[in-house]
Scaffold this active site. Sequence first.
Site, PDB file in Angstrom:
ATOM      1  NE  ARG A 210     -40.449 -30.690  11.026  1.00  0.00           N
ATOM      2  CZ  ARG A 210     -39.728 -30.348  12.098  1.00  0.00           C
ATOM      3  NH1 ARG A 210     -40.346 -30.197  13.272  1.00  0.00           N
ATOM      4  NH2 ARG A 210     -38.427 -30.187  12.018  1.00  0.00           N
ATOM      5  CE  LYS A 235     -38.287 -34.735   9.082  1.00  0.00           C
ATOM      6  NZ  LYS A 235     -38.123 -33.938   7.849  1.00  0.00           N
ATOM      7  CG  HIS A 303     -42.438 -28.747   4.475  1.00  0.00           C
ATOM      8  ND1 HIS A 303     -42.718 -29.148   5.769  1.00  0.00           N
ATOM      9  CD2 HIS A 303     -41.093 -28.555   4.444  1.00  0.00           C
ATOM     10  CE1 HIS A 303     -41.609 -29.205   6.474  1.00  0.00           C
ATOM     11  NE2 HIS A 303     -40.604 -28.852   5.690  1.00  0.00           N
ATOM     12  NE  ARG A 306     -40.099 -26.940   9.372  1.00  0.00           N
ATOM     13  CZ  ARG A 306     -39.806 -26.752  10.651  1.00  0.00           C
ATOM     14  NH1 ARG A 306     -40.687 -26.143  11.432  1.00  0.00           N
ATOM     15  NH2 ARG A 306     -38.670 -27.165  11.160  1.00  0.00           N
ATOM     16  CG  HIS A 329     -34.518 -26.147  11.554  1.00  0.00           C
ATOM     17  ND1 HIS A 329     -35.353 -25.073  11.411  1.00  0.00           N
ATOM     18  CD2 HIS A 329     -34.774 -26.972  10.511  1.00  0.00           C
ATOM     19  CE1 HIS A 329     -36.080 -25.227  10.317  1.00  0.00           C
ATOM     20  NE2 HIS A 329     -35.750 -26.370   9.753  1.00  0.00           N
ATOM     21  CE1 TYR A 338     -37.821 -27.187   6.276  1.00  0.00           C
ATOM     22  CE2 TYR A 338     -35.562 -27.982   6.237  1.00  0.00           C
ATOM     23  CZ  TYR A 338     -36.917 -28.231   6.221  1.00  0.00           C
ATOM     24  OH  TYR A 338     -37.365 -29.524   6.157  1.00  0.00           O
TER      25      TYR A 338
END
Length: 359
Positions: A210, A235, A303, A306, A329, A338
């Site tokens: 990120r 995150k 983003h 990513r 994740h 994603y």
Amino acid sequence: MATIVKTPSGTWKAVIRKTGWPTTAKTFRLKRDAEDWARRTEDEMVRGVHIQRSPAERMTVSQALDRYLKEVTHTKRPTTQVSERRRAEVLRSALGAYSLATLTPEVIAQFRDKRLAGDPNKAGIRIPRANNTVRLELALLGHLFTVAIKEWGLGLPYNPVLSIRRPAPGAGRERRLSPDEEKRIFDAVATYSNPMLRWIARIALETGMRSAEITTLRRSQVDLKRRIVRLVETKNTLPRTVPLTTGAVDALREALENPIRPIDTDLIFFGEPGKDGRRRPYTFNKAWLEIKAAVGLKDFRFHDLRHEAVSRFVEKGLSDQEVAAISGHKSMQMLKRYTHLRAEDLVAKLDQLSSKPRT
């Protein structure tokens, strides 16, 4: 037995004094209402199910949000604090005058529907809010009630947010980066006056990290010999170690050898000193917006690099567990949101499989 007395203002006050319970009182406009409340409350006390509702009746949603921001939000990461304060203002504007005791599932459902429909702008056109925006606002309100019940000891029989439907999460973005687009945007980034933007973008595409994970990197976190980066603050709050491709190693090596690096910071990607004299991570959002607009890629978010990196990991044959270990994740469900594989790549893979002789 409850005591019912008339107050000087003409209202009726019911006072209950019962062994084992604190004195409870409430004022009503009609004597009949005071008697009914006293009877119900005494019955609940006898059955051991009485809940002290007075604190919840006195505290408004606005007051509860103030306390939540001070006691709960204050302990979270700075970026989370900013987003929660913004959501709190939305909740305060729509629901702040309600007391916690009177905020029912029906009222919250109406708030949800109005937010999804959108408020009209100056031209009278409604701009709907994204499902995920409303979901996060309801999540904040729901956690506020959970804290109020479990930690603040307010007399709330249940959490009303749990009784309503949450908006379905939006579909994951499917924006992939074509070879031509990649060349255009990285050629433009390479000509930008500050080389840190080029290094940051390359690292994002090579590692799937990120933007905040990259810009807050410190030299002590990078081990080029072992080709790894150790992330401490992420995150989802779980530390992880990210393996580096040769492209990521090259970008990090150039960044670490930056000849204009100041001696007053350990940050790899640093900004100018603030008013307090401290250097903070390099902020590149304005430059990124200008560059992607100049090359005709306004819809491509940083983003999305990513997203692209994670999709490429899968296309290279890494397992879901291996990709999740790199990207951080927590669940396979989030990873799938994603990950988007190009249909043409799957066609080529199917052709390869079908061409193999059957044993």
